[in-house]
Design a protein around this motif. Sequence first.
Motif, PDB file in Angstrom:
ATOM      1  N   SER A 153       0.817  -1.218   0.000  1.00  0.00           N
ATOM      2  CA  SER A 153       0.000   0.000   0.000  1.00  0.00           C
ATOM      3  C   SER A 153       0.847   1.263   0.000  1.00  0.00           C
ATOM      4  O   SER A 153       0.631   2.176  -0.810  1.00  0.00           O
ATOM      5  N   GLU A 154       1.804   1.339   0.923  1.00  0.00           N
ATOM      6  CA  GLU A 154       2.607   2.558   1.036  1.00  0.00           C
ATOM      7  C   GLU A 154       3.520   2.733  -0.174  1.00  0.00           C
ATOM      8  O   GLU A 154       3.720   3.852  -0.658  1.00  0.00           O
ATOM      9  N   ARG A 155       4.054   1.647  -0.677  1.00  0.00           N
ATOM     10  CA  ARG A 155       4.889   1.725  -1.875  1.00  0.00           C
ATOM     11  C   ARG A 155       4.095   2.292  -3.048  1.00  0.00           C
ATOM     12  O   ARG A 155       4.560   3.181  -3.771  1.00  0.00           O
ATOM     13  N   ASP A 156       2.876   1.791  -3.235  1.00  0.00           N
ATOM     14  CA  ASP A 156       2.037   2.255  -4.342  1.00  0.00           C
ATOM     15  C   ASP A 156       1.670   3.726  -4.181  1.00  0.00           C
ATOM     16  O   ASP A 156       1.618   4.477  -5.161  1.00  0.00           O
ATOM     17  N   LEU A 157       1.407   4.136  -2.933  1.00  0.00           N
ATOM     18  CA  LEU A 157       1.058   5.538  -2.689  1.00  0.00           C
ATOM     19  C   LEU A 157       2.238   6.448  -3.022  1.00  0.00           C
ATOM     20  O   LEU A 157       2.072   7.463  -3.718  1.00  0.00           O
ATOM     21  N   VAL A 158       3.419   6.113  -2.547  1.00  0.00           N
ATOM     22  CA  VAL A 158       4.596   6.953  -2.805  1.00  0.00           C
ATOM     23  C   VAL A 158       4.887   7.009  -4.300  1.00  0.00           C
ATOM     24  O   VAL A 158       5.173   8.085  -4.853  1.00  0.00           O
ATOM     25  N   PHE A 159       4.816   5.875  -4.969  1.00  0.00           N
ATOM     26  CA  PHE A 159       5.043   5.859  -6.412  1.00  0.00           C
ATOM     27  C   PHE A 159       4.049   6.762  -7.132  1.00  0.00           C
ATOM     28  O   PHE A 159       4.425   7.550  -8.015  1.00  0.00           O
ATOM     29  N   THR A 160       2.773   6.668  -6.742  1.00  0.00           N
ATOM     30  CA  THR A 160       1.736   7.467  -7.404  1.00  0.00           C
ATOM     31  C   THR A 160       1.953   8.955  -7.178  1.00  0.00           C
ATOM     32  O   THR A 160       1.875   9.757  -8.118  1.00  0.00           O
ATOM     33  N   VAL A 161       2.251   9.333  -5.932  1.00  0.00           N
ATOM     34  CA  VAL A 161       2.497  10.750  -5.632  1.00  0.00           C
ATOM     35  C   VAL A 161       3.701  11.264  -6.417  1.00  0.00           C
ATOM     36  O   VAL A 161       3.666  12.356  -7.003  1.00  0.00           O
TER      37      VAL A 161
END
Length: 336
Positions: A153-161
Amino acid sequence: MLASVTHSPSRIRELFPGVITATMVGVTAQFLSEHYGAPAMLMALLLGLALNFLSEDGSKTAPGIGFTARTVLRLGVALLGVRISVEMLGALGPRLIALTVAGVGATILCGLVLARLAGRDWRFGLLTGGSVAICGASAAMAISAILPKHEKSERDLVFTVLAVTVLSTVAMVVYPMISRAFGFSALESGVFLGGTIHDVAQVVGAGFSVSQEAGETSTLVKLIRVSMLAPVVLIASLVIRAGGIASEGQRPPLLPGFVVSFIALAMLNSLGLIPEALADFAAGLSRWALLISIAAVGIKTSLARMLEVGPLAIGLLVIETLFIGTFVLTGLHILE
């Protein structure tokens, strides 16, 4: 009640190192943004990634960083409501409002379809599609807060941002040239820029680089997209609850508290009950809360794990960006 008061000082002591660390990263990012012109969100994220060791288990800063990445983030999203009012909708007219809203919905659907075709989880499609469609990093963080959690979850959020911030910065430079090449009027340029660029700051920069009227229109259109955040989160929450999809077997709330606050502030602002000075203060506080929380999210994320996302995910976001740009351009051509 006495117990909670007694425990609160120790809780504050536990959280303080992490909160102050994320705050300092946010302040540094803002300084770099003001002096070197780089997007503050991007700077906060990159600085945070470099400090990932501060979120390791057993670190004194870990509890506060977790608190900032979760609770301060939701505060920032909630306070975005002070920028929304019913009055601003009437300034554009029904056809351009419909085009803006349709662009948001179509881009989210595009994200979900592309994620499925690429073999990615639906959560990734909603996260990326929603961030491109609504308001970049802020939308990504709000949507992430209601999605069922998983190990990435956090990896995907950081990548998206990171990706939407970079793409938004590129669009800020390129899109005004496209609007001039098409011979758009100030109104059309404003609708195109506000309806397609991801982050509010970049919309403002692009719009006012064209003209004063284009800048005002682009900001208005962008805020209409921001106002779509609440209904999108509500619909997503309803679907997740109905499908029984949740992390750790827990059903998410029908409407998260930060979204309720967002709607309440938008309603109060529409009724003229929030003084302008207070609205400006709340908007500034929202921006700082989001900046500090994205710094905390960056600190919590390992750069090595983020790179696991792969080129396919980057392509997915680029296609979503091109999709909303093409959608709005086509709509403007039809409405001429």
